[in-house]
Each structure stands twice: as structure tokens, then as C-alpha cells.
Write a protein that holds these residues in place. Structure first.
Motif, PDB file in Angstrom:
ATOM      1  N   ARG A  15     107.184 -49.086  -5.972  1.00 53.07           N
ATOM      2  CA  ARG A  15     108.166 -48.193  -5.363  1.00 53.07           C
ATOM      3  C   ARG A  15     108.557 -47.077  -6.335  1.00 53.07           C
ATOM      4  O   ARG A  15     108.663 -45.900  -5.951  1.00 53.07           O
ATOM      5  N   ALA A  16     108.774 -47.442  -7.598  1.00 55.49           N
ATOM      6  CA  ALA A  16     109.135 -46.432  -8.597  1.00 55.49           C
ATOM      7  C   ALA A  16     108.014 -45.411  -8.768  1.00 55.49           C
ATOM      8  O   ALA A  16     108.257 -44.197  -8.853  1.00 55.49           O
ATOM      9  N   SER A  17     106.765 -45.882  -8.810  1.00 56.82           N
ATOM     10  CA  SER A  17     105.626 -44.966  -8.940  1.00 56.82           C
ATOM     11  C   SER A  17     105.484 -44.082  -7.712  1.00 56.82           C
ATOM     12  O   SER A  17     105.173 -42.893  -7.815  1.00 56.82           O
ATOM     13  N   ALA A  18     105.705 -44.668  -6.537  1.00 57.25           N
ATOM     14  CA  ALA A  18     105.623 -43.886  -5.303  1.00 57.25           C
ATOM     15  C   ALA A  18     106.693 -42.795  -5.266  1.00 57.25           C
ATOM     16  O   ALA A  18     106.443 -41.675  -4.805  1.00 57.25           O
ATOM     17  N   GLU A  19     107.889 -43.098  -5.776  1.00 60.86           N
ATOM     18  CA  GLU A  19     108.943 -42.093  -5.825  1.00 60.86           C
ATOM     19  C   GLU A  19     108.543 -40.928  -6.729  1.00 60.86           C
ATOM     20  O   GLU A  19     108.825 -39.767  -6.431  1.00 60.86           O
ATOM     21  N   ARG A  20     107.868 -41.236  -7.826  1.00 63.67           N
ATOM     22  CA  ARG A  20     107.427 -40.159  -8.722  1.00 63.67           C
ATOM     23  C   ARG A  20     106.302 -39.349  -8.078  1.00 63.67           C
ATOM     24  O   ARG A  20     106.238 -38.135  -8.244  1.00 63.67           O
ATOM     25  N   MET A  21     105.416 -40.018  -7.356  1.00 56.67           N
ATOM     26  CA  MET A  21     104.377 -39.269  -6.650  1.00 56.67           C
ATOM     27  C   MET A  21     104.977 -38.339  -5.608  1.00 56.67           C
ATOM     28  O   MET A  21     104.486 -37.236  -5.387  1.00 56.67           O
ATOM     29  N   ALA A  22     106.061 -38.794  -4.988  1.00 55.19           N
ATOM     30  CA  ALA A  22     106.716 -37.969  -3.966  1.00 55.19           C
ATOM     31  C   ALA A  22     107.269 -36.681  -4.561  1.00 55.19           C
ATOM     32  O   ALA A  22     107.403 -35.671  -3.851  1.00 55.19           O
ATOM     33  N   LEU A  23     107.582 -36.680  -5.874  1.00 52.80           N
ATOM     34  CA  LEU A  23     108.045 -35.455  -6.516  1.00 52.80           C
ATOM     35  C   LEU A  23     107.004 -34.354  -6.409  1.00 52.80           C
ATOM     36  O   LEU A  23     107.322 -33.176  -6.225  1.00 52.80           O
ATOM     37  N   VAL A  24     105.726 -34.742  -6.541  1.00 49.32           N
ATOM     38  CA  VAL A  24     104.640 -33.767  -6.431  1.00 49.32           C
ATOM     39  C   VAL A  24     104.300 -33.494  -4.969  1.00 49.32           C
ATOM     40  O   VAL A  24     104.190 -32.344  -4.537  1.00 49.32           O
ATOM     41  N   LEU A  25     104.150 -34.584  -4.199  1.00 52.35           N
ATOM     42  CA  LEU A  25     103.662 -34.437  -2.830  1.00 52.35           C
ATOM     43  C   LEU A  25     104.687 -33.780  -1.911  1.00 52.35           C
ATOM     44  O   LEU A  25     104.311 -33.170  -0.903  1.00 52.35           O
ATOM     45  N   SER A  26     105.971 -33.899  -2.227  1.00 52.76           N
ATOM     46  CA  SER A  26     106.997 -33.300  -1.381  1.00 52.76           C
ATOM     47  C   SER A  26     107.452 -31.939  -1.889  1.00 52.76           C
ATOM     48  O   SER A  26     108.342 -31.330  -1.295  1.00 52.76           O
ATOM     49  N   ALA A  27     106.856 -31.475  -2.989  1.00 48.20           N
ATOM     50  CA  ALA A  27     107.247 -30.174  -3.528  1.00 48.20           C
ATOM     51  C   ALA A  27     106.955 -29.086  -2.495  1.00 48.20           C
ATOM     52  O   ALA A  27     105.838 -28.999  -1.985  1.00 48.20           O
ATOM     53  N   PRO A  28     107.936 -28.270  -2.179  1.00 46.69           N
ATOM     54  CA  PRO A  28     107.720 -27.239  -1.152  1.00 46.69           C
ATOM     55  C   PRO A  28     106.732 -26.193  -1.630  1.00 46.69           C
ATOM     56  O   PRO A  28     106.692 -25.856  -2.818  1.00 46.69           O
ATOM     57  N   PRO A  29     105.900 -25.656  -0.748  1.00 47.50           N
ATOM     58  CA  PRO A  29     104.963 -24.613  -1.149  1.00 47.50           C
ATOM     59  C   PRO A  29     105.692 -23.354  -1.572  1.00 47.50           C
ATOM     60  O   PRO A  29     106.830 -23.101  -1.145  1.00 47.50           O
TER      61      PRO A  29
END
Length: 566
Positions: free
Chosen positions: A310-324
Motif C-alpha cells: 500500500r505504501a509503495s502504491a501510494e508513492r507510485m500514485a504520486l507519479v501516475l496521478s501527476a496532472p499533465p
């Protein structure tokens, strides 16, 4: 056809749900096989108890042989189910990690809004360690379910012997998981902080490697290394803290499991002493008490792995959810079109206006380096259209209305500090391996002497960031890559600052020849390149102040002569 922008997950839970959903089939097969493995493991002490029971009662050689055959079937089932179950789960785990690595890399390569504070070193950590730890959820869930199956089978088997034994296993398991679930929350918090600090240390290393030469140049390397040591020490302290929590968690889990196993064994011994269970049931209970420690240990470790994922997924979301950086359009520029800058206001640029016709070779003499950098950033779409005033048109269409991929296919902007990648000269010039203008690009950029120096020619190895090349060689290699792309519009920013005057003259002449009939803009102060251009635009104080040929401006403009004469 433009590359679609996939829907971006907003948080770590979305990522985990996506991973679980698209691996449902593999997880189902793995769960069945691992459940079969755990059931077989549970059946082993049950079978031993039955063998002892029947041996004491019947004392038959045939019954003994049948029992041995049953044990062989159980052992074979255990072995094969583990082998194929783990193969299925690990294949799904590895594949899922690969998908997320590719997804993170793809998002990191897209321009994102400037308020997203993620450095390249942090993105690297997220795309490797965090992607792997997130994909571990594919194995965790089946192992969790199969461990639960084993505990339940053991509880039922013990309950059939005596209901108190079954209840003891169930109540003990619930108590153990309740204690460990509280501890796992602290692990999750500590792990998130550790991952963040390690990523910051990785980002610092990437920055140091990038600026190592200039740091050595002015003696700043010791201060930089001291700064890194402080960040790394901070990450080490957090890692030690997390290790202490993990150690306490593992020790507590092991102790609680051992207490439960001992309680089951002692209770079974007492029941046998009271003649409430048979000797065979006692053997079974003792065997199950020893066996149940393994699934309980696995079961108790699962919350820790879930929290880490879960912690790793939250960090991945920082990149994947970054607005264009900007909402991409869908249009495509017309082939062979020109370039128009219409009253652009950004940074040091104010009401900048000029037009480059299709097929024209124009040089821009920027008196202020900041203005040159601002113009190059806008043309490279590193600045979103909504962040500056005015308009930029490529092939007659505004960049804001075009897909970013289409803009970059049509117009290539080569910065003065373009990256050189580990590989070979050839892979740096033609990364896709499909370029047809590689020989011409090597010739035009005067990279021929570098190729001739090495027996491997274009297949000569290049170290990361071109560490085994000189500054001039790296710059010519970057120019060769830009020319080999053969784009409709080519923008070069200071392509000859690191080469000698003779080489610069040859490159300028070759550049004009190779790009004949193609739209070319060079931001430069090189007299040789300015002289080769069809037209020179003077960029001073954020606007175009004058234009003409290089020689005309030398003869008529004293300020121009002072700025570019060497």
C-alpha cells in the motif's frame, strides 16, 4: 494517430485494485493450488494420527501399506501444488511489476505540472522498488487465503477430536491477528517515510552525477558530498527505525504462534491423559500444533506485506496521478509547414514576434542567454501554452490545439545540454534503429573522426552520460542525433559551443546543405552558423530588434558586430 492518455489512478488503493482485477485469473489458479498445498500439509499430521490409530487397533500389514501409499499421495500433492502454484503467482507478480514500471516510466516522460516535486532519482526508485513491492500484492492475497484455509482445516480436524482444541486454534488465531494488525499500521507509516527518504537520497545522487564535472571545476564537490551524506544518514536512521519495528513485529508474531502451538499441545496432552482423546488423536493434535505455526506465521506476516504494498502504491500514485502540463489537443500540423511566434510573452520574452517560412534556414542571435533558454523551452513544449501569452503556430496551427506527440514528431528541439545515453554511438544517433539518414548525419555533424578513431566504428561503446567522450564529441553526437531524426522543423540551441573554429565552419556548411528545403531554426552566437543562415534575427531585450543576413548586419549594426564577432 496520437498516443492515448490512460486514466490516471488518483491514489494507491486504485493501483492495488487495478493490479488485483487484471490478475484475477492467475490469482484464482494460484489460490486453488496454494490452498491444495496447505490442505496437503494439514492432511499430513492428520494422516499420521490415523495411521497410529489403525496400527494400534488392527496391526494389519495391508492397512500399513495403504497408509504409506496415502502419505505418498499427500507428499506428491504438496510438492506439485507448491511448485505450480508459486510458478503461476510469481509469473503474474513479475508481469504486473513490469506493467507498472512501464506505466511509471511513460508518465515520467510526459511533461507534468510544475508543482509536482518529483526528481529523476525519486522516479527511478518508484519505477523499480515501489513497482516491485506493489506487485507483491498478487502473491500476498493467495498466500493469505491459503494460510487461512490451512488454519481452518486444522481447527476443524482438532475440533472433531475435541471441540475445545478447535476453539483454541480459532480464538488464538483471532487474538494473534488483532495484536499484529495494530503493529502493522506502524510498519506502514514507517515504511512510507523510509521510502520517501531513500528516494530523496537517490535523487541527490542523480543530481551529483549530473553536475560532477562542474562541481569539481569550482571545488564544490566536498560540500555536495557532505550534503548527500546528511540525506543518506537521515535515510539510514529511518531504515533502522523501520527495521526495529519489523523485528519487534516478527518476534511478537513468532512468540504468539509458539504460545498457541504450545497451548494446543499441552491441552491435547491433558485431554489424552484424561482419556478424552485417543493416542492417535494426540499424535494428530501434536503434529497439527507444530504444523499450524507455518501458516500462522505466513498469515501473520501478510498484514506487513499488505501495508508495504500500500505504501509503495501510494508513492507510485504520486507519479501516475501527476496532472499533465497541459491538456493535449488532437490535431496534427500540416507537413512541410513553417513556424510562427506571435506576440509571445514569457519570462524574459516580451511581445516576441517572428515567422520562419517552410524550408527556410533562420538563425537567431540572442544577446541574453535567458531569452534563448526561454524561447527554446516554449518551442520544446516544456512550458504549457496557457502559461505564456501569445501563440506559437507550427504548420499554421497553434500548439495548444495539437497533440504533444504530433508536435514533437513534426518539430524537434535539440537543447544545448542534450543527454547522452549508455549504449553505442549508433544507438545514441538512431535510438529506434529505423533512421535512414544516419551516415549523412554523422558526416554533417563532423562526428566522422570519432567514428574513425575506434575499430568498432558506430558500434563503439558509450558510457552513461557520455563519460568516455569529450565535451565537443558529446555535442556533435547530440547534433548527429537531431539531424538523423530528419524532422520537418528542426530547432537547435547552441549546437557548436564546444567545438573548435574550423570544425564549427564545416558543421555550419554541412548543416545548411543537409537541411536544404527543410525548416531550420538555430539559436546561436556562432559567426559560422549565422553566416550559413538564409536570414538572421536579432533577439535583444525579449524582442526581435532587427534582421538581415549575417554579413549585412556585420556591416551595418555595431552592436551585432560586438556581440557575435570573435
Amino acid at each position: 494517430m496520437t498516443t492515448p492518455y490512460p486514466q490516471r489512478p488518483r491514489q494507491g488503493a486504485d493501483i492495488l485494485r487495478t493490479a488485483l482485477r487484471r490478475n484475477a485469473g492467475a490469482m484464482t489458479r494460484g489460490t486453488v493450488l496454494m490452498g491444495l498445498y496447505q490442505a496437503g500439509e494439514t492432511a499430513f499430521p492428520i494422516a499420521l494420527g490415523l495411521i497410529v490409530e489403525h496400527s494400534l487397533q488392527e496391526r494389519s500389514l495391508g492397512s500399513l501399506g495403504l497408509s504409506v501409499g496415502a502419505l505418498a499421495v499427500i507428499i506428491t500433492t504438496v510438492s506439485l501444488s507448491w511448485r505450480f502454484g508459486m510458478r503461476v503467482l510469481q509469473e503474474a507478480n513479475t508481469t504486473e511489476a513490469h506493467r507498472w514500471r512501464v506505466r511509471v516510466a511513460a508518465c515520467a516522460l510526459q511533461p507534468v505540472a510544475g508543482d509536482v516535486d518529483l526528481k529523476s532519482g525519486e522516479v527511478l526508485t518508484i519505477a523499480t522498488e515501489d513497482a516491485d513491492q506493489t506487485a507483491d500484492i498478487i502473491e500476498v492475497v493467495p498466500l493469505l487465503i491459503s494460510s487461512l484455509v490451512a488454519v481452518l482445516v486444522a481447527a476443524v480436524a482438532l475440533g472433531l477430536a475435541d471441540v475445545r482444541l478447535g476453539l483454541l486454534v480459532i480464538v488464538g488465531t483471532v487474538a494473534i491477528l488483532s495484536v499484529l494488525s495494530v503493529m502493522s499500521k506502524r510498519i506502514g507509516t514507517g515504511t512510507r517515510e523510509q521510502q520517501a527518504r531513500v528516494a530523496r537520497a537517490g535523487a541527490k545522487v542523480a543530481d551529483l552525477i549530473t553536475g560532477l564535472r562542474p562541481l569539481h571545476g569550482f571545488g564544490g564537490n566536498h560540500a555536495a558530498f557532505t550534503s548527500y551524506r546528511e540525506i543518506s544518514t537521515d535515510a539510514k536512521r529511518q531504515a533502522v527505525t523501520v527495521a526495529k519495528v519489523n523485528g519487534a513485529y516478527a518476534g511478537t508474531a513468532l512468540a504468539l504462534n509458539a504460545v498457541l502451538a504450545a497451548a494446543v499441545t499441552l491441552t491435547a496432552g491433558w485431554l489424552a491423559f484424561e482419556h478424552r482423546i485417543t493416542i492417535g488423536e494426540l499424535v494428530m493434535a501434536v503434529g497439527l500444533a507444530q504444523f499450524v505455526m507455518e501458516p500462522l506465521k505466513l498469515f501473520s506476516e501478510m498484514p506487513k506485506y499488505v501495508m508495504t504494498a500500500r505504501a509503495s502504491a501510494e508513492r507510485m500514485a504520486l507519479v501516475l496521478s501527476a496532472p499533465p502540463m497541459a491538456t493535449p489537443g488532437r490535431g496534427r500540423p500540416a507537413g512541410g509547414g513553417g513556424l510562427e511566434i506571435d506576440c509571445v510573452r514569457h519570462g524574459s520574452l516580451r511581445e516576441l514576434k517572428f515567422h520562419v517560412s517552410a524550408g527556410e534556414f533562420v538563425a537567431i542571435a540572442a544577446y541574453q542567454p535567458r531569452a534563448a533558454a526561454d524561447l527554446a523551452a516554449i518551442l520544446a513544449v516544456n512550458v504549457p501554452p496557457h502559461a505564456y501569452g501569445g501563440a506559437v503556430r507550427v504548420g499554421g496551427q497553434e500548439i495548444a490545439d495539437l497533440a504533444i506527440e504530433a508536435v514533437r514528431e513534426h518539430m524537434l528541439v535539440n537543447p544545448y545540454d542534450a543527454e547522452i545515453f549508455a549504449g553505442t554511438l549508433r544507438t545514441n544517433i538512431d535510438p529506434s534503429g529505423t533512421g535512414r539518414a544516419v551516415p549523412e548525419a554523422v558526416e554533417a555533424s563532423m562526428l566522422t573522426d570519432v567514428v574513425a578513431l575506434h575499430r568498432e566504428g558506430l558500434d563503439h561503446g558509450v558510457r552513461d552520460r557520455g563519460a568516455n567522450l569529450s565535451g565537443g564529441q558529446r555535442q556533435r553526437l547530440s547534433l548527429a542525433r537531431a539531424l538523423a531524426a530528419d524532422s520537418d522543423v528542426l530547432v537547435l540551441h547552441d549546437p557548436t559551443t564546444a567545438v573548435d573554429a574550423v570544425t564549427e565552419q564545416l558543421i555550419a556548411r554541412n548543416l545548411a546543405e543537409m537541411r536544404r528545403g527543410r525548416t531550420t531554426v538555430v539559436i546561436t552566437s556562432s559567426p559560422a552558423v549565422l553566416d550559413a543562415a538564409d536570414r538572421v534575427l536579432v533577439l535583444d531585450d525579449g524582442v526581435i530588434t532587427t534582421e538581415g543576413t549575417h554579413r549585412t548586419l556585420l556591416a551595418t549594426d555595431e552592436a551585432y558586430c560586438r556581440a557575435v564577432a570573435r
